[in-house]
Design a protein around this motif. Structure first.
Motif, PDB file in Angstrom:
ATOM      1  N   ARG A 223       7.485  33.287   4.971  1.00  0.00           N
ATOM      2  CA  ARG A 223       6.967  33.470   3.619  1.00  0.00           C
ATOM      3  C   ARG A 223       7.816  32.739   2.594  1.00  0.00           C
ATOM      4  N   ARG A 224       7.171  32.310   1.533  1.00  0.00           N
ATOM      5  CA  ARG A 224       7.914  31.742   0.421  1.00  0.00           C
ATOM      6  C   ARG A 224       8.766  32.827  -0.226  1.00  0.00           C
ATOM      7  N   SER A 225       9.920  32.422  -0.717  1.00  0.00           N
ATOM      8  CA  SER A 225      10.780  33.376  -1.406  1.00  0.00           C
ATOM      9  C   SER A 225      10.109  33.819  -2.704  1.00  0.00           C
ATOM     10  N   PRO A 226      10.468  34.998  -3.226  1.00  0.00           N
ATOM     11  CA  PRO A 226       9.883  35.447  -4.497  1.00  0.00           C
ATOM     12  C   PRO A 226      10.072  34.438  -5.623  1.00  0.00           C
ATOM     13  N   GLU A 227      11.229  33.769  -5.668  1.00  0.00           N
ATOM     14  CA  GLU A 227      11.445  32.799  -6.740  1.00  0.00           C
ATOM     15  C   GLU A 227      10.533  31.589  -6.586  1.00  0.00           C
ATOM     16  N   LEU A 228      10.360  31.129  -5.357  1.00  0.00           N
ATOM     17  CA  LEU A 228       9.476  29.979  -5.152  1.00  0.00           C
ATOM     18  C   LEU A 228       8.031  30.349  -5.464  1.00  0.00           C
ATOM     19  N   LEU A 229       7.630  31.551  -5.124  1.00  0.00           N
ATOM     20  CA  LEU A 229       6.285  32.012  -5.466  1.00  0.00           C
ATOM     21  C   LEU A 229       6.089  32.026  -6.973  1.00  0.00           C
ATOM     22  N   ARG A 230       7.104  32.506  -7.684  1.00  0.00           N
ATOM     23  CA  ARG A 230       6.997  32.554  -9.146  1.00  0.00           C
ATOM     24  C   ARG A 230       6.892  31.150  -9.722  1.00  0.00           C
ATOM     25  N   LEU A 231       7.697  30.218  -9.239  1.00  0.00           N
ATOM     26  CA  LEU A 231       7.683  28.857  -9.768  1.00  0.00           C
ATOM     27  C   LEU A 231       6.401  28.109  -9.422  1.00  0.00           C
ATOM     28  N   SER A 232       5.814  28.436  -8.290  1.00  0.00           N
ATOM     29  CA  SER A 232       4.618  27.715  -7.857  1.00  0.00           C
ATOM     30  C   SER A 232       3.325  28.360  -8.334  1.00  0.00           C
ATOM     31  N   GLY A 233       3.425  29.501  -8.984  1.00  0.00           N
ATOM     32  CA  GLY A 233       2.225  30.172  -9.469  1.00  0.00           C
ATOM     33  C   GLY A 233       1.647  31.156  -8.487  1.00  0.00           C
ATOM     34  N   ASP A 234       2.433  31.495  -7.441  1.00  0.00           N
ATOM     35  CA  ASP A 234       2.018  32.520  -6.487  1.00  0.00           C
ATOM     36  C   ASP A 234       0.698  32.177  -5.802  1.00  0.00           C
ATOM     37  N   ARG A 235       0.569  30.921  -5.398  1.00  0.00           N
ATOM     38  CA  ARG A 235      -0.624  30.485  -4.687  1.00  0.00           C
ATOM     39  C   ARG A 235      -0.222  29.653  -3.479  1.00  0.00           C
ATOM     40  N   ALA A 236      -0.665  30.034  -2.318  1.00  0.00           N
ATOM     41  CA  ALA A 236      -0.330  29.303  -1.104  1.00  0.00           C
ATOM     42  C   ALA A 236      -0.929  27.903  -1.108  1.00  0.00           C
ATOM     43  N   SER A 237      -1.933  27.670  -1.947  1.00  0.00           N
ATOM     44  CA  SER A 237      -2.599  26.361  -1.965  1.00  0.00           C
ATOM     45  C   SER A 237      -1.765  25.294  -2.679  1.00  0.00           C
ATOM     46  N   ASP A 238      -0.744  25.694  -3.452  1.00  0.00           N
ATOM     47  CA  ASP A 238       0.089  24.684  -4.098  1.00  0.00           C
ATOM     48  C   ASP A 238       0.801  23.867  -3.042  1.00  0.00           C
ATOM     49  N   ARG A 239       0.906  22.569  -3.285  1.00  0.00           N
ATOM     50  CA  ARG A 239       1.499  21.677  -2.290  1.00  0.00           C
ATOM     51  C   ARG A 239       3.002  21.830  -2.243  1.00  0.00           C
ATOM     52  N   ARG A 240       3.543  21.744  -1.021  1.00  0.00           N
ATOM     53  CA  ARG A 240       4.988  21.768  -0.839  1.00  0.00           C
ATOM     54  C   ARG A 240       5.545  20.407  -1.131  1.00  0.00           C
TER      55      ARG A 240
END
Length: 240
Positions: A223-240
């Motif tokens: 899983r993405r870390s909570p901070e990375l989720l916050r920065l990416s908008g909490d969407r798995a569809s955002d590109r890595r």
């Protein structure tokens, strides 16, 4: 660029849309991390050096870090896409076609400069894919020189992302143009892995006073870390 050669992709959970080339270098999470590293300080304008399709500048505008942006890019095809992205976003700004390796950027007193520069020297064997070479291979020095030239001398900040293993190269290059690292954060894919990326804040200031912030961990298990989720908008569809 023909529509068939581009895709429309989203950042921040769909809040920001970007038109970008279907092949070659594409916007990834590094842009989100660098804009997140900028903090919350609001300024009048931001300058994005080597802007590509405009991701850094548009992210900064979307987050309210600046009221307007200057996007500087050398590739004519990417300039067209950046202009389209800026127009679609309805933000205020300008896209300027300029090769920083050949021409000086005539601008000054910018309070905030953002830059994802070429990650590997032009003579490097990386990246392997030729279609990605223009964005990821090149000289770092022109971007550092441009940042030093355009940023406000007393209050300006220049934020760069750069591969952690090559951090010493960036620090040497910054010193050569009178910039000093004042803040540093290392990004690790996982907590037990070496840092992959360095986020650096440069200023025109006296040496010393470097603040090394806690590391940013991207993944915890699967899983993405909570901070990375916050920065990416909490969407798995955002590109890595």
């Amino acid at each position: 660029m023909a529509p068939a050669a581009t895709t429309t992709d989203t950042l921040l959970g769909g809040a920001l849309k970007l038109l970008q080339p279907k092949s070659g270098y594409r916007v990834n999470v590094d842009s989100l991390l660098l804009v997140g590293f900028a903090g919350e300080r609001r300024v009048d304008r931001v300058v994005d050096l080597g802007a590509g399709v405009g991701a850094l500048g548009l992210l900064a505008l979307h987050r309210g870090l600046a009221k307007r942006a200057l996007l500087v890019e050398a590739d004519p095809k990417l300039v067209l896409l950046a202009r389209e992205n800026l127009a679609r976003s309805d933000f205020e700004g300008e896209v300027r076609e300029l090769d920083l390796t050949r021409t000086r950027l005539h601008d000054s007193a910018a309070p905030l400069v953002l830059c994802n520069p070429p990650y590997y020297p032009a003579h490097s064997h990386r990246p392997a894919a030729p279609s990605r070479a223009g964005a990821r291979s090149g000289e770092l020095a022109p971007f550092l020189a441009a940042a030093a030239a355009v940023m406000a001398r007393k209050t300006g900040r220049a934020l760069f992302s750069y591969p952690a293993p090559q951090l010493a190269d960036l620090l040497r290059g910054a010193e050569a143009v009178g910039l000093v690292a004042k803040r540093l954060r290392l990004v690790h894919a996982r907590e037990d892995k070496p840092a992959r990326l360095a986020l650096i804040e440069l200023r025109a200031a006296k040496p010393g006073g470097l603040v090394v912030e806690p590391p940013l961990i991207e993944w915890i298990g699967r899983r993405r870390s909570p901070e990375l989720l916050r920065l990416s908008g909490d969407r798995a569809s955002d590109r890595r």
